[in-house]
Design an enzyme around this catalytic site. Structure first.
Site, PDB file in Angstrom:
ATOM      1  N   ARG A 166      30.228  38.003  34.172  1.00 31.20           N
ATOM      2  CA  ARG A 166      30.320  37.674  35.495  1.00 31.20           C
ATOM      3  C   ARG A 166      30.752  38.752  35.659  1.00 31.20           C
ATOM      4  O   ARG A 166      32.124  38.865  35.822  1.00 31.20           O
ATOM      5  CB  ARG A 166      30.811  36.517  35.698  1.00 31.20           C
ATOM      6  CG  ARG A 166      30.033  35.452  37.009  1.00 31.20           C
ATOM      7  CD  ARG A 166      30.679  34.084  36.884  1.00 31.20           C
ATOM      8  NE  ARG A 166      31.685  34.331  37.189  1.00 31.20           N
ATOM      9  CZ  ARG A 166      32.555  33.353  38.175  1.00 31.20           C
ATOM     10  NH1 ARG A 166      31.792  32.591  38.304  1.00 31.20           N
ATOM     11  NH2 ARG A 166      33.581  33.241  38.009  1.00 31.20           N
ATOM     12  N   THR A 223      31.175  40.743  42.576  1.00 31.58           N
ATOM     13  CA  THR A 223      29.716  40.044  43.143  1.00 31.58           C
ATOM     14  C   THR A 223      29.677  38.303  42.696  1.00 31.58           C
ATOM     15  O   THR A 223      28.702  38.600  43.298  1.00 31.58           O
ATOM     16  CB  THR A 223      29.020  40.525  42.710  1.00 31.58           C
ATOM     17  OG1 THR A 223      28.247  40.674  41.802  1.00 31.58           O
ATOM     18  CG2 THR A 223      29.024  42.001  42.862  1.00 31.58           C
ATOM     19  N   ASP A 230      39.896  30.039  32.391  1.00 31.85           N
ATOM     20  CA  ASP A 230      38.901  31.358  32.309  1.00 31.85           C
ATOM     21  C   ASP A 230      37.936  30.739  30.814  1.00 31.85           C
ATOM     22  O   ASP A 230      39.180  30.879  29.598  1.00 31.85           O
ATOM     23  CB  ASP A 230      39.454  32.454  32.738  1.00 31.85           C
ATOM     24  CG  ASP A 230      38.189  33.600  31.997  1.00 31.85           C
ATOM     25  OD1 ASP A 230      37.971  34.128  32.710  1.00 31.85           O
ATOM     26  OD2 ASP A 230      37.390  33.239  30.578  1.00 31.85           O
ATOM     27  N   ASP A 250      38.922  32.937  27.989  1.00 35.13           N
ATOM     28  CA  ASP A 250      40.413  34.053  27.720  1.00 35.13           C
ATOM     29  C   ASP A 250      40.715  32.638  27.498  1.00 35.13           C
ATOM     30  O   ASP A 250      41.473  33.040  25.905  1.00 35.13           O
ATOM     31  CB  ASP A 250      41.002  34.429  29.036  1.00 35.13           C
ATOM     32  CG  ASP A 250      40.371  35.510  29.399  1.00 35.13           C
ATOM     33  OD1 ASP A 250      39.915  36.473  29.061  1.00 35.13           O
ATOM     34  OD2 ASP A 250      40.754  35.567  31.075  1.00 35.13           O
TER      35      ASP A 250
END
Ligand code: PRP
Ligand code: URA
Length: 209
Positions: free
Chosen positions: A104, A108, A200, A203
């Site tokens: 991603r 944006t 995340d 991560d």
């Protein structure tokens, strides 16, 4: 419109709470994601058809049931989807695994495709697209598009945590797809993170950052 299934089994919800906890370390996070994926695989396979078979017990003949030769495929979205693959394969060891690589763009929030490798007979398989997080929905929508473009039509989506925005976006873009999640959270923040979510997923699974 595709259906939304919330896998609310107590074991899934219990483990999901540990997964969310910021104090859960990488090793435990990975193990918990694996375990929840196994439990969700149990839910997602509820409608697999059975056929009648006969088997001999040591004392008599019995009428039994067996899964009727379904060809399944798992499609993890790289990279965080990888964390759910082994957990599902524990229940569905004959499934083949294809990979769709997307990231991603942090500015944006749009997904960018960088890798697609699928089983050669993917069109004949029932596919489960896997990703722990369904945030804006952009990644799942693009992954499903990548499969449909290659002739696949039997597709389900399995995620740990979804934002309402992501569920709506997938349902609008792909009304034929059923979505299985462990939880639908409150909203997306300005950075496209699910709140409260788990942070995340990539991560936390791989210990990056
Ligand atoms: C995360 C997550 C999903 C995506 C969800 O991946 O694993 O693939 O974001 O967001 P969306 O619904 O708004 O598209 P990320 O892009 O961070 O890549 P990674 O798995 O490689 O860390
Ligand atoms: N991707 C993640 O890993 N977490 C989120 O909350 C949103 C997208």
């Amino acid at each position: 419109m595709g259906k939304l299934f919330i896998c609310d089994h107590p074991l899934i919800q219990h483990k999901l709470t540990y997964i969310r906890d910021e104090n859960t370390n990488t090793k435990d996070f990975r193990e918990l994601v694996d375990e929840v994926a196994t439990l969700m695989a149990y839910e997602i396979t509820r409608d697999i058809p059975l056929e009648s078979v006969k088997v001999r017990t040591p004392v008599a003949e019995a009428n039994g049931k067996m899964i009727s030769g379904r060809m399944l495929g798992l499609i993890p979205i790289l990279r965080a989807g990888l964390g759910m693959v082994d957990g599902i394969l524990k229940l569905l060891p004959a499934a083949k695994v294809g990979h769709v690589g997307l990231y991603r763009d942090p500015e944006t929030l749009q997904p960018v495709e960088y890798y697609v490798k699928l089983p050669t007979d993917v069109q004949q398989r029932e596919l489960i697209v896997i990703d722990p997080m369904l945030a804006t929905g952009g990644s799942a929508i693009m992954a499903i598009e990548a499969l449909k473009k290659r002739g696949c039509s039997q597709i389900k989506l399995m995620c740990l945590i979804a934002a309402p925005e992501g569920v709506k976006a997938v349902q609008e873009a792909h009304p034929d797809i059923d979505i299985y999640v462990a939880a639908v959270d409150d909203y997306l923040n300005d950075h496209g993170y699910i709140i409260p979510g788990l942070g995340d997923a990539g991560d936390r699974l791989f210990g990056t950052k």
